[in-house]
Design a protein around this motif. Structure first.
Motif, PDB file in Angstrom:
ATOM      1  N   ASP A  20      10.921   4.571 -10.420  1.00 39.29           N
ATOM      2  CA  ASP A  20      10.966   3.538 -11.452  1.00 39.29           C
ATOM      3  C   ASP A  20      12.023   3.889 -12.497  1.00 39.29           C
ATOM      4  O   ASP A  20      11.849   4.808 -13.302  1.00 39.29           O
ATOM      5  N   HIS A  21      13.135   3.147 -12.486  1.00 44.17           N
ATOM      6  CA  HIS A  21      14.242   3.392 -13.411  1.00 44.17           C
ATOM      7  C   HIS A  21      13.877   3.050 -14.846  1.00 44.17           C
ATOM      8  O   HIS A  21      14.591   3.441 -15.772  1.00 44.17           O
ATOM      9  N   ASN A  22      12.791   2.328 -15.034  1.00 51.94           N
ATOM     10  CA  ASN A  22      12.344   1.990 -16.386  1.00 51.94           C
ATOM     11  C   ASN A  22      11.315   2.975 -16.920  1.00 51.94           C
ATOM     12  O   ASN A  22      10.792   2.798 -18.028  1.00 51.94           O
ATOM     13  N   ASP A  23      10.987   4.001 -16.132  1.00 46.63           N
ATOM     14  CA  ASP A  23       9.984   4.986 -16.545  1.00 46.63           C
ATOM     15  C   ASP A  23      10.415   6.387 -16.099  1.00 46.63           C
ATOM     16  O   ASP A  23       9.698   7.084 -15.381  1.00 46.63           O
ATOM     17  N   TYR A  24      11.624   6.774 -16.532  1.00 48.79           N
ATOM     18  CA  TYR A  24      12.143   8.122 -16.288  1.00 48.79           C
ATOM     19  C   TYR A  24      12.141   8.527 -14.811  1.00 48.79           C
ATOM     20  O   TYR A  24      11.940   9.683 -14.485  1.00 48.79           O
ATOM     21  N   LEU A  25      12.323   7.573 -13.943  1.00 45.39           N
ATOM     22  CA  LEU A  25      12.379   7.813 -12.498  1.00 45.39           C
ATOM     23  C   LEU A  25      11.080   8.380 -11.940  1.00 45.39           C
ATOM     24  O   LEU A  25      11.061   9.092 -10.936  1.00 45.39           O
ATOM     25  N   ARG A  26       9.973   8.036 -12.582  1.00 47.42           N
ATOM     26  CA  ARG A  26       8.673   8.447 -12.048  1.00 47.42           C
ATOM     27  C   ARG A  26       8.404   7.697 -10.750  1.00 47.42           C
ATOM     28  O   ARG A  26       8.797   6.536 -10.601  1.00 47.42           O
ATOM     29  N   GLU A  27       7.721   8.372  -9.839  1.00 48.92           N
ATOM     30  CA  GLU A  27       7.387   7.745  -8.565  1.00 48.92           C
ATOM     31  C   GLU A  27       6.211   6.792  -8.745  1.00 48.92           C
ATOM     32  O   GLU A  27       5.223   7.124  -9.398  1.00 48.92           O
ATOM     33  N   LYS A  28       6.359   5.619  -8.138  1.00 49.24           N
ATOM     34  CA  LYS A  28       5.307   4.611  -8.176  1.00 49.24           C
ATOM     35  C   LYS A  28       5.190   3.985  -6.791  1.00 49.24           C
ATOM     36  O   LYS A  28       6.010   4.243  -5.914  1.00 49.24           O
ATOM     37  N   THR A  29       4.188   3.152  -6.625  1.00 48.87           N
ATOM     38  CA  THR A  29       3.992   2.502  -5.325  1.00 48.87           C
ATOM     39  C   THR A  29       4.035   0.988  -5.488  1.00 48.87           C
ATOM     40  O   THR A  29       3.615   0.451  -6.510  1.00 48.87           O
ATOM     41  N   THR A  30       4.538   0.328  -4.456  1.00 48.85           N
ATOM     42  CA  THR A  30       4.535  -1.134  -4.440  1.00 48.85           C
ATOM     43  C   THR A  30       3.203  -1.685  -3.945  1.00 48.85           C
ATOM     44  O   THR A  30       2.954  -2.878  -4.021  1.00 48.85           O
ATOM     45  N   ASP A  31       2.347  -0.803  -3.412  1.00 48.53           N
ATOM     46  CA  ASP A  31       1.071  -1.239  -2.842  1.00 48.53           C
ATOM     47  C   ASP A  31      -0.068  -0.297  -3.266  1.00 48.53           C
ATOM     48  O   ASP A  31      -0.562   0.508  -2.471  1.00 48.53           O
ATOM     49  N   PRO A  32      -0.499  -0.392  -4.550  1.00 51.82           N
ATOM     50  CA  PRO A  32      -1.541   0.517  -5.041  1.00 51.82           C
ATOM     51  C   PRO A  32      -2.853   0.399  -4.265  1.00 51.82           C
ATOM     52  O   PRO A  32      -3.541   1.400  -4.060  1.00 51.82           O
ATOM     53  N   PHE A  33      -3.179  -0.797  -3.807  1.00 52.41           N
ATOM     54  CA  PHE A  33      -4.431  -0.976  -3.060  1.00 52.41           C
ATOM     55  C   PHE A  33      -4.396  -0.168  -1.762  1.00 52.41           C
ATOM     56  O   PHE A  33      -5.341   0.549  -1.433  1.00 52.41           O
ATOM     57  N   LYS A  34      -3.300  -0.269  -1.029  1.00 53.95           N
ATOM     58  CA  LYS A  34      -3.162   0.465   0.234  1.00 53.95           C
ATOM     59  C   LYS A  34      -3.175   1.974  -0.019  1.00 53.95           C
ATOM     60  O   LYS A  34      -3.802   2.738   0.729  1.00 53.95           O
ATOM     61  N   LEU A  35      -2.511   2.404  -1.075  1.00 47.49           N
ATOM     62  CA  LEU A  35      -2.476   3.823  -1.401  1.00 47.49           C
ATOM     63  C   LEU A  35      -3.892   4.337  -1.682  1.00 47.49           C
ATOM     64  O   LEU A  35      -4.303   5.381  -1.160  1.00 47.49           O
ATOM     65  N   LYS A  36      -4.661   3.602  -2.470  1.00 50.93           N
ATOM     66  CA  LYS A  36      -6.040   4.013  -2.778  1.00 50.93           C
ATOM     67  C   LYS A  36      -6.901   4.037  -1.516  1.00 50.93           C
ATOM     68  O   LYS A  36      -7.741   4.929  -1.347  1.00 50.93           O
ATOM     69  N   GLN A  37      -6.666   3.089  -0.624  1.00 52.68           N
ATOM     70  CA  GLN A  37      -7.419   3.020   0.623  1.00 52.68           C
ATOM     71  C   GLN A  37      -7.137   4.248   1.496  1.00 52.68           C
ATOM     72  O   GLN A  37      -8.060   4.871   2.037  1.00 52.68           O
ATOM     73  N   VAL A  38      -5.875   4.604   1.629  1.00 54.22           N
ATOM     74  CA  VAL A  38      -5.495   5.763   2.435  1.00 54.22           C
ATOM     75  C   VAL A  38      -6.035   7.049   1.809  1.00 54.22           C
ATOM     76  O   VAL A  38      -6.521   7.945   2.516  1.00 54.22           O
ATOM     77  N   LEU A  39      -5.996   7.139   0.480  1.00 54.21           N
ATOM     78  CA  LEU A  39      -6.524   8.329  -0.191  1.00 54.21           C
ATOM     79  C   LEU A  39      -8.031   8.459   0.005  1.00 54.21           C
ATOM     80  O   LEU A  39      -8.543   9.574   0.195  1.00 54.21           O
ATOM     81  N   ALA A  40      -8.735   7.355  -0.018  1.00 51.89           N
ATOM     82  CA  ALA A  40     -10.186   7.391   0.224  1.00 51.89           C
ATOM     83  C   ALA A  40     -10.475   7.903   1.640  1.00 51.89           C
ATOM     84  O   ALA A  40     -11.372   8.730   1.850  1.00 51.89           O
ATOM     85  N   GLU A  41      -9.693   7.426   2.609  1.00 49.51           N
ATOM     86  CA  GLU A  41      -9.857   7.894   3.989  1.00 49.51           C
ATOM     87  C   GLU A  41      -9.546   9.389   4.098  1.00 49.51           C
ATOM     88  O   GLU A  41     -10.243  10.126   4.798  1.00 49.51           O
ATOM     89  N   ALA A  42      -8.514   9.824   3.382  1.00 53.70           N
ATOM     90  CA  ALA A  42      -8.121  11.231   3.429  1.00 53.70           C
ATOM     91  C   ALA A  42      -9.206  12.123   2.825  1.00 53.70           C
ATOM     92  O   ALA A  42      -9.521  13.185   3.390  1.00 53.70           O
ATOM     93  N   GLU A  43      -9.780  11.697   1.724  1.00 58.86           N
ATOM     94  CA  GLU A  43     -10.841  12.513   1.116  1.00 58.86           C
ATOM     95  C   GLU A  43     -12.073  12.590   2.011  1.00 58.86           C
ATOM     96  O   GLU A  43     -12.690  13.647   2.138  1.00 58.86           O
TER      97      GLU A  43
END
Length: 196
Positions: A20-43
């Motif tokens: 994200d060039h508007n937030d000091y090049l911090r990494e973000k996701t375009t699909d937070p729902f999918k990311l949370k879903q995959v993390l739940a499966e991983a845990e």
């Protein structure tokens, strides 16, 4: 779910991650729902399979899940996974994994707004890169992450110094995507610091 099917899902989610060039090049996701879903499966997988995981699989899972929790804006959960990962690799004296783990943990602390702790970890990573020959290949990464942390602290000149050193190393490596990443960080530092 098998380790390999989970690994594929964790690697595939990287396609949704951007800087994200508007937030000091911090990494973000375009699909937070999918990311949370995959993390739940991983845990869930880790809870069920932890006793059967070898060191390599555990290193991959804890490091990747920790990084993804950071991106998912849950830095404290990220820190928990990444501290365990660092502890495990320190016990094994696996220096390249220690360096990578220090950088990942530093990023998690940065996202948790503990920039001083993050800088301490980046310094440790840089020192290990200087001391251990096999760790030298990660020096540009440690410098880049330190620079981004300094940039968030409004220390533009110090950040630019880190980015310039990382850029020199990356040009020697000749990897276009890494060169572009560092050039982008350097450009942002110059713009924020009024040097562009």
């Amino acid at each position: 779910m098998t380790f390999f099917s989970l690994k594929e899902k964790l690697l595939a989610i990287n396609k949704t991650i951007y800087f994200d060039h508007n937030d000091y090049l911090r990494e973000k996701t375009t699909d937070p729902f999918k990311l949370k879903q995959v993390l739940a499966e991983a845990e869930t997988y880790i809870e069920q399979a932890l006793a059967n995981l070898d060191k390599d699989k555990k290193y991959f899972l804890y490091g990747t899940i920790g990084n993804l929790f950071r991106i998912c804006e849950k830095p404290q959960t990220a820190i928990r996974y990444l501290e365990q990962n660092l502890h495990d690799v320190q016990e094994d004296h696996h220096y390249t994994r220690i360096i990578v783990s220090l950088i990942r943990l530093g990023e998690a602390y940065k996202y948790n707004n503990d920039h001083e702790r993050a800088l301490y970890l980046f310094h440790q990573a840089i020192n290990k890169c200087d001391v251990h020959t096999e760790g030298a290949r990660y020096l540009d990464f440690a410098l880049q992450h330190k620079g981004k942390c300094l940039l968030e602290l409004k220390k533009g000149k110090e950040a630019m110094n880190c980015f310039e050193n990382a850029l020199r190393i990356r040009r020697e490596k000749g990897e276009p995507s890494l060169i572009a990443s560092t050039q982008s960080a350097l450009d942002l530092a110059r713009k924020i610091s009024g040097f562009s």
